[in-house]
Enzyme design. Sequence first.
Site, mmCIF file in Angstrom:
data_model
loop_
_atom_site.group_PDB
_atom_site.id
_atom_site.type_symbol
_atom_site.label_atom_id
_atom_site.label_comp_id
_atom_site.label_asym_id
_atom_site.label_seq_id
_atom_site.Cartn_x
_atom_site.Cartn_y
_atom_site.Cartn_z
ATOM 1 C CG HIS A 122 28.938 55.825 39.314
ATOM 2 N ND1 HIS A 122 29.706 56.209 38.845
ATOM 3 C CD2 HIS A 122 27.685 55.110 38.608
ATOM 4 C CE1 HIS A 122 29.005 56.276 37.690
ATOM 5 N NE2 HIS A 122 28.025 55.685 37.313
ATOM 6 C CG ASP A 159 29.389 52.806 32.549
ATOM 7 O OD1 ASP A 159 28.555 51.926 33.020
ATOM 8 O OD2 ASP A 159 28.855 54.097 32.727
ATOM 9 C CG HIS A 161 27.256 57.565 33.343
ATOM 10 N ND1 HIS A 161 26.534 56.267 33.089
ATOM 11 C CD2 HIS A 161 26.455 58.612 33.314
ATOM 12 C CE1 HIS A 161 25.151 57.001 32.479
ATOM 13 N NE2 HIS A 161 25.344 58.219 32.536
ATOM 14 C CG ASP A 243 26.501 53.137 30.524
ATOM 15 O OD1 ASP A 243 27.531 52.773 30.103
ATOM 16 O OD2 ASP A 243 25.911 53.718 31.582
#
Length: 308
Positions: A122, A159, A161, A243
């Site tokens: 990120h 991931d 996200h 996740d």
Amino acid sequence: MTTALITHADCLDHVTPDGHPEQVARLEHVLHALAGMSLQRETAPMVEDSDLLRIHPQAHLDQIRKSAPDAGHHQLDADTWMSPGSLTAAYRAAGAVVKAVDMVLGGDAQNAFCAIRPPGHHAEKQTPMGFCLFGNAALAAKIALDKHGLSRVAVVDFDVHHGNGTQDLLWDEERALVITSQQMPLWPGTGAASERGKHGQIVNVPLPPESDGAHMRAAYEAHVFPRLREFAPELIIISAGFDAHQDDPLAQLNWSTDDFRRLTQDLCKIADECAQGRVVSTLEGGYDLQALAASAKAHVEVLMEAGA
């Protein structure tokens, strides 16, 4: 050939406030799950600033260094914190991916897994966010391209996200194919299929909430695996966030541990076809401790099978 495990105890000194999902116990559980496995265990070095400057400007490095507290915690944004050990941990995490690329491309290991924190996907050019300080996966790509002289590198980010930081850092890099699958809608709100990069080399694969591993596999077979084979990368870098697991508390995808195993097998198969089997994987998210540990272990077991 072997599978290298690259980590450092300093990554345990990045301490977030009580109740924060990106906690020390995440790495402790992963390392416990990998204990006793026949891995080539290596110590993550401190990354050189000259390497970080391949992806971040000096102003970003200065900001991170200035933000490191002498005691307690310093909050960078709503989700991202630093403690006295965070700066060294982040330098070790970035150093781990550099060493992984050096080892795999130097023939010292077939593939590598970087068990590190803080995660990285990120972190944008000048913006630490989403628990991340430096763009580890993007750094691995630039090291492979600029230091080792590869012509084509692929980053695959599964991931839950969106890897907005990796996308930002490699937006202009035509030698890097960036493929990310992510739940959508979900924080950080980026990752639409229309986001394609300056050279059309970014592939976003949004997945709807409550979709499962079968939905994911269909999407990868339709949009990811053909593009990877067409691009024929000389190295595959994996942003390994776990996740999307059905037990994870921060999202609503329903993958199983076996889904991560099968996806890793598919990626290793393509690496065998295109990249001499060369894979570098780095830990990103995963916030249910048991699901994280089991999924990371399954992921590394496949890397070991591929590297045998």
